[in-house]
Design an enzyme around this catalytic site. Structure first.
Site, PDB file in Angstrom:
ATOM      1  N   PRO A  95     -36.551  40.857 -10.013  1.00  0.00           N
ATOM      2  CA  PRO A  95     -37.901  41.143  -9.524  1.00  0.00           C
ATOM      3  C   PRO A  95     -37.996  41.108  -8.014  1.00  0.00           C
ATOM      4  O   PRO A  95     -37.226  40.438  -7.336  1.00  0.00           O
ATOM      5  CB  PRO A  95     -38.733  40.006 -10.125  1.00  0.00           C
ATOM      6  CG  PRO A  95     -37.770  38.861 -10.185  1.00  0.00           C
ATOM      7  CD  PRO A  95     -36.442  39.488 -10.562  1.00  0.00           C
ATOM      8  N   ASP A  96     -38.964  41.862  -7.487  1.00  0.00           N
ATOM      9  CA  ASP A  96     -39.301  41.661  -6.085  1.00  0.00           C
ATOM     10  C   ASP A  96     -40.285  40.498  -6.020  1.00  0.00           C
ATOM     11  O   ASP A  96     -40.485  39.791  -7.003  1.00  0.00           O
ATOM     12  CB  ASP A  96     -39.876  42.939  -5.468  1.00  0.00           C
ATOM     13  CG  ASP A  96     -41.170  43.401  -6.142  1.00  0.00           C
ATOM     14  OD1 ASP A  96     -41.769  42.610  -6.903  1.00  0.00           O
ATOM     15  OD2 ASP A  96     -41.585  44.542  -5.890  1.00  0.00           O
ATOM     16  N   PHE A  97     -40.904  40.306  -4.887  1.00  0.00           N
ATOM     17  CA  PHE A  97     -41.782  39.150  -4.758  1.00  0.00           C
ATOM     18  C   PHE A  97     -43.243  39.476  -4.985  1.00  0.00           C
ATOM     19  O   PHE A  97     -43.968  38.684  -5.568  1.00  0.00           O
ATOM     20  CB  PHE A  97     -41.627  38.531  -3.359  1.00  0.00           C
ATOM     21  CG  PHE A  97     -40.472  37.587  -3.272  1.00  0.00           C
ATOM     22  CD1 PHE A  97     -40.649  36.232  -3.369  1.00  0.00           C
ATOM     23  CD2 PHE A  97     -39.188  38.074  -3.112  1.00  0.00           C
ATOM     24  CE1 PHE A  97     -39.577  35.356  -3.303  1.00  0.00           C
ATOM     25  CE2 PHE A  97     -38.109  37.213  -3.042  1.00  0.00           C
ATOM     26  CZ  PHE A  97     -38.307  35.854  -3.134  1.00  0.00           C
ATOM     27  N   ARG A  98     -43.689  40.630  -4.494  1.00  0.00           N
ATOM     28  CA  ARG A  98     -45.122  40.831  -4.340  1.00  0.00           C
ATOM     29  C   ARG A  98     -45.761  41.825  -5.280  1.00  0.00           C
ATOM     30  O   ARG A  98     -46.976  41.999  -5.242  1.00  0.00           O
ATOM     31  CB  ARG A  98     -45.418  41.235  -2.884  1.00  0.00           C
ATOM     32  CG  ARG A  98     -44.941  40.192  -1.885  1.00  0.00           C
ATOM     33  CD  ARG A  98     -45.256  40.598  -0.452  1.00  0.00           C
ATOM     34  NE  ARG A  98     -44.707  39.649   0.503  1.00  0.00           N
ATOM     35  CZ  ARG A  98     -45.299  38.511   0.857  1.00  0.00           C
ATOM     36  NH1 ARG A  98     -46.457  38.188   0.328  1.00  0.00           N
ATOM     37  NH2 ARG A  98     -44.726  37.707   1.726  1.00  0.00           N
ATOM     38  N   ASN A 169     -31.802  40.408   0.926  1.00  0.00           N
ATOM     39  CA  ASN A 169     -31.501  39.968  -0.432  1.00  0.00           C
ATOM     40  C   ASN A 169     -30.434  38.892  -0.469  1.00  0.00           C
ATOM     41  O   ASN A 169     -29.499  38.899   0.332  1.00  0.00           O
ATOM     42  CB  ASN A 169     -31.054  41.162  -1.280  1.00  0.00           C
ATOM     43  CG  ASN A 169     -32.138  42.207  -1.398  1.00  0.00           C
ATOM     44  OD1 ASN A 169     -33.303  41.930  -1.173  1.00  0.00           O
ATOM     45  ND2 ASN A 169     -31.747  43.426  -1.743  1.00  0.00           N
ATOM     46  N   ASP A 171     -29.036  38.315  -3.623  1.00  0.00           N
ATOM     47  CA  ASP A 171     -28.451  38.548  -4.947  1.00  0.00           C
ATOM     48  C   ASP A 171     -26.973  38.898  -4.889  1.00  0.00           C
ATOM     49  O   ASP A 171     -26.308  38.997  -5.913  1.00  0.00           O
ATOM     50  CB  ASP A 171     -29.205  39.660  -5.685  1.00  0.00           C
ATOM     51  CG  ASP A 171     -29.350  40.942  -4.885  1.00  0.00           C
ATOM     52  OD1 ASP A 171     -28.536  41.169  -3.958  1.00  0.00           O
ATOM     53  OD2 ASP A 171     -30.276  41.713  -5.175  1.00  0.00           O
ATOM     54  N   HIS A 188     -30.986  36.472   5.217  1.00  0.00           N
ATOM     55  CA  HIS A 188     -31.585  35.314   4.564  1.00  0.00           C
ATOM     56  C   HIS A 188     -30.569  34.487   3.803  1.00  0.00           C
ATOM     57  O   HIS A 188     -30.885  33.799   2.841  1.00  0.00           O
ATOM     58  CB  HIS A 188     -32.737  35.770   3.669  1.00  0.00           C
ATOM     59  CG  HIS A 188     -33.882  36.341   4.446  1.00  0.00           C
ATOM     60  ND1 HIS A 188     -34.850  37.140   3.891  1.00  0.00           N
ATOM     61  CD2 HIS A 188     -34.215  36.220   5.755  1.00  0.00           C
ATOM     62  CE1 HIS A 188     -35.722  37.490   4.826  1.00  0.00           C
ATOM     63  NE2 HIS A 188     -35.349  36.944   5.958  1.00  0.00           N
TER      64      HIS A 188
END
Length: 399
Positions: A95-98, A169, A171, A188
């Site tokens: 999923p993305d965040f928003r 990302n 991931d 990040h």
């Protein structure tokens, strides 16, 4: 995990509302990152005010994907920089965040957090690590396959275009797709290494060590000092890696084309990368919606270097709206790479399936989620001092 729109989940964009430096992080970096950040801010201010900038000149013959493809096939385009976020990993089931209803922040109710972003805040993590590790177990790297978008970036590398890929990302799918550490700036952080949070210890741990702890539902503790061990992803309240600021200084002087994919461009300082390119460098956005645009008031004052897709003054920015995979496929087709891209995805996915099948038979790793599964936290956090619940279903959603 992915783009951390907050800080560290599946296709999770490591996004934070702000990436302000943390005093602990600054001391660890010997002040080097602090100096880099000051240089970054000085240069950004200079560009925003238009000090010493070039006169805008139209480089693309038209502000369309076709125009971008023709530019890429010309002698003018040699160095491409990609900046990417969670949107390039959503088709992998992360999923993305928003996104309303499906984004990570909309599906954290079961963790009993004071507010959704708390799961990625360093101070909250130090006091209550269980929710993060329960979520990490569902979204852990190695359970998902890279997308068409990831392999398009790999093609850029193989064909000599890719200068660097800056990713929010965590991931690790860029690495799985075939990019090397030198190709990447993982703004990040990463799950590849972890460190003890003990101020006098800081012992480093491997990906395999952390994976074993997470999937055994044991909160990772240092075997030397018993302090909490944290993956080297950037939480809210921590500084970005020095590599981000160091390479940004050189890369964004050389870039001929900037490709922005799958990011909301709401997290600083990552979002301001779009303003780091030279005045006449084209910028292509492949995203579900337009983002990174100039503030209307600042534009009227001539003080903005945000993206301009629609005004009469637009001269270099192109927006292709839709799914990132579809946008990459469309550009690949215009470049004559479509069949090569499709063959690469098929070959690499088959190799991943074969490898995971062998590992599954040997009992070396958990089964991957069902095809198309998305990520959604289902296990509530354990109370302090206890262990989080195990996943009840290996194919449970990760969104």
């Amino acid at each position: 995990m992915a783009e951390r729109d907050a800080a560290g989940a599946g296709g999770i964009e490591a996004e934070r509302g702000s990436d302000s430096p943390d005093s602990d992080s600054d001391s660890e970096n010997g002040g080097a990152s602090g100096e880099s950040e000051m240089d970054f801010l000085r240069n950004l201010l200079s560009r925003t005010l238009g000090l010493g900038s070039e006169k805008p000149e139209k480089v693309l013959d038209e502000l369309t994907l076709d125009g971008v493809s023709r530019f890429m096939q010309s002698e003018k385009c040699r160095n491409v920089v990609c900046i990417v976020g969670a949107g390039i990993s959503t088709s992998a089931g992360i999923p993305d965040f928003r996104s309303p209803g499906t984004g990570l922040y909309a599906n954290l109710q079961s963790y009993n957090l004071p507010y959704p972003e708390a799961i990625f805040e360093i101070n909250y993590f130090k006091q209550h690590p269980e929710p993060f590790f329960a979520l990490a177990r569902e979204l852990y790297p190695g359970q998902f396959k890279p997308t068409v978008c990831h392999y398009f970036i790999r093609l850029l590398k193989e064909k000599g275009f890719l200068l660097r890929c800056y990713t929010q990302n965590i991931d690790t799918l860029e690495r799985v797709a075939g990019l090397d550490q030198e190709d990447l700036v993982e703004a990040h952080g990463t799950f590849f290494t972890s460190h003890c949070l003990g101020s006098s210890c800081k012992k480093q741990y491997t990906l395999d060590w952390m994976k074993e702890k997470i999937f055994s539902t044991v909160t990772p503790k240092c075997d030397k000092c018993q302090s909490l061990v944290k993956p080297d992803i950037v939480f809210f309240g921590e500084s970005l890696p020095p590599r981000f600021f160091t390479l940004m200084q050189s890369d964004f002087q050389k870039v001929d084309l900037l490709i922005i994919m799958g990011t909301s461009l709401q997290v600083q300082p990552f979002a301001s990368l779009v303003s780091r390119v030279p005045t006449n460098t084209p910028r292509l956005l492949i995203n579900k919606e337009k983002t990174g645009q100039s503030d209307p008031f600042m534009s009227l004052m001539g003080l903005s270097t945000g993206m301009d897709f629609d005004s009469e003054k637009a001269y270099r920015d192109v927006a292709w709206l839709g799914e990132c995979d579809a946008g990459c496929t469309a550009l690949a087709e215009l470049l004559g790479w479509k069949n090569e891209l499709e063959d690469l995805v098929k070959k690499e996915h088959s190799a991943i399936d074969a490898k995971s099948g062998q590992a599954g038979e040997a009992g070396a790793s958990p089964s991957p989620p069902r095809a198309g599964a998305t990520a959604s936290p289902s296990a509530p956090p354990a109370k302090p001092g206890s262990s989080p619940q195990k996943e009840s279903d290996a194919g449970s959603k990760a969104e």
